[in-house]
Design an enzyme around this catalytic site. Structure first.
Site, PDB file in Angstrom:
ATOM      1  CG  ASP A   1      70.579  50.305  59.434  1.00  0.00           C
ATOM      2  OD1 ASP A   1      70.396  50.064  60.650  1.00  0.00           O
ATOM      3  OD2 ASP A   1      70.462  49.428  58.553  1.00  0.00           O
ATOM      4  CB  ILE A   2      71.030  52.283  64.923  1.00  0.00           C
ATOM      5  CG1 ILE A   2      71.916  52.511  66.152  1.00  0.00           C
ATOM      6  CG2 ILE A   2      70.076  51.099  65.078  1.00  0.00           C
ATOM      7  CD1 ILE A   2      71.193  53.065  67.341  1.00  0.00           C
TER       8      ILE A   2
ATOM      9  CG  ASN B   1      59.845  44.127  73.684  1.00  0.00           C
ATOM     10  OD1 ASN B   1      60.258  43.281  74.466  1.00  0.00           O
ATOM     11  ND2 ASN B   1      59.661  43.876  72.403  1.00  0.00           N
TER      12      ASN B   1
ATOM     13  N   GLY C   1      60.657  47.726  64.768  1.00  0.00           N
ATOM     14  CA  GLY C   1      61.484  48.927  64.732  1.00  0.00           C
ATOM     15  C   GLY C   1      62.953  48.645  64.958  1.00  0.00           C
ATOM     16  CB  VAL C   2      65.477  50.533  66.995  1.00  0.00           C
ATOM     17  CG1 VAL C   2      66.873  50.285  67.553  1.00  0.00           C
ATOM     18  CG2 VAL C   2      65.429  51.858  66.263  1.00  0.00           C
ATOM     19  CG  ASP C   3      63.689  45.059  70.350  1.00  0.00           C
ATOM     20  OD1 ASP C   3      64.845  44.633  70.549  1.00  0.00           O
ATOM     21  OD2 ASP C   3      62.694  44.642  70.960  1.00  0.00           O
TER      22      ASP C   3
ATOM     23  N   GLY D   1      59.154  56.304  68.314  1.00  0.00           N
ATOM     24  CA  GLY D   1      58.488  55.553  67.259  1.00  0.00           C
ATOM     25  C   GLY D   1      57.162  55.005  67.747  1.00  0.00           C
TER      26      GLY D   1
ATOM     27  CE1 TYR E   1      56.982  50.393  72.942  1.00  0.00           C
ATOM     28  CE2 TYR E   1      58.439  51.213  74.635  1.00  0.00           C
ATOM     29  CZ  TYR E   1      57.853  50.162  73.969  1.00  0.00           C
ATOM     30  OH  TYR E   1      58.138  48.877  74.341  1.00  0.00           O
TER      31      TYR E   1
END
Length: 171
Positions: free
Chosen positions: A9-10, A23, A31-33, A123, A125
């Site tokens: 997990d980042i 984005n 997602g990550v964002d 992901g 994209y």
């Protein structure tokens, strides 16, 4: 420069800078964002809104990077970068590579020694995993910016395996 691959997990990485696959609105997403905004808390969103109200009125362009606080994350900064949406009919690899180069450049300006990257554009994209890994690893290895550690934090086994292959093939 040491390149490390971590499956995990980042948002839990103890590094100087965490890269957000954002984005262009910089106002959060999936997602990550979404994970970075949720775990980092409102300070990240507050700084992103300030950027949108001033220097980034039209949003962050694809391939560019900008930094904010990391809020409650165990990092000092979040470096937001906008990856390109994959297109089989248009060569967009230079834009994807730019995400990594610009993030490294900004990390160096911030005097960061360690940075954690997700698999940008791999992901939602739609970038094919093996190619996303190749572009990412190549961009980092060819960068003139050298930090102590570049960590790719990869969410699952297949992503980790793709990056491991890219490091072996391009290392």
């Amino acid at each position: 420069m040491q390149i490390r691959l971590v499956q995990g997990d980042i948002t839990e990485q103890h590094v100087d800078a965490v890269v957000n696959a954002a984005n262009s609105s910089l106002l959060g997403g999936g997602g990550v964002d979404g994970a970075i905004h949720r775990k980092g808390g409102p300070d990240i969103l507050r700084e992103c809104r300030a950027l949108r109200a001033s220097s980034l009125r039209d949003g962050l362009p694809t391939g560019q990077a900008v930094a904010t606080t990391a809020g409650r994350l165990p990092a000092s900064w979040v470096i937001h970068t906008v990856g390109p949406v994959y297109s089989a009919g248009e060569e967009r690899s230079p834009l994807l590579a730019s995400c990594y180069r610009e993030s490294l450049r900004l990390a160096a300006e911030l005097a960061a020694e360690t940075i954690a990257f997700p698999a940008v554009s791999a992901g939602a994209y739609g970038w094919p995993l093996s190619d996303a890994a190749r572009v990412a690893v190549q961009a980092v290895q060819e960068s003139s910016i050298t930090l102590s550690e570049v960590r790719f934090v990869l969410f699952d086994g297949p992503t980790h395996a793709a990056f491991a292959r890219a490091v072996t093939e391009h290392g």
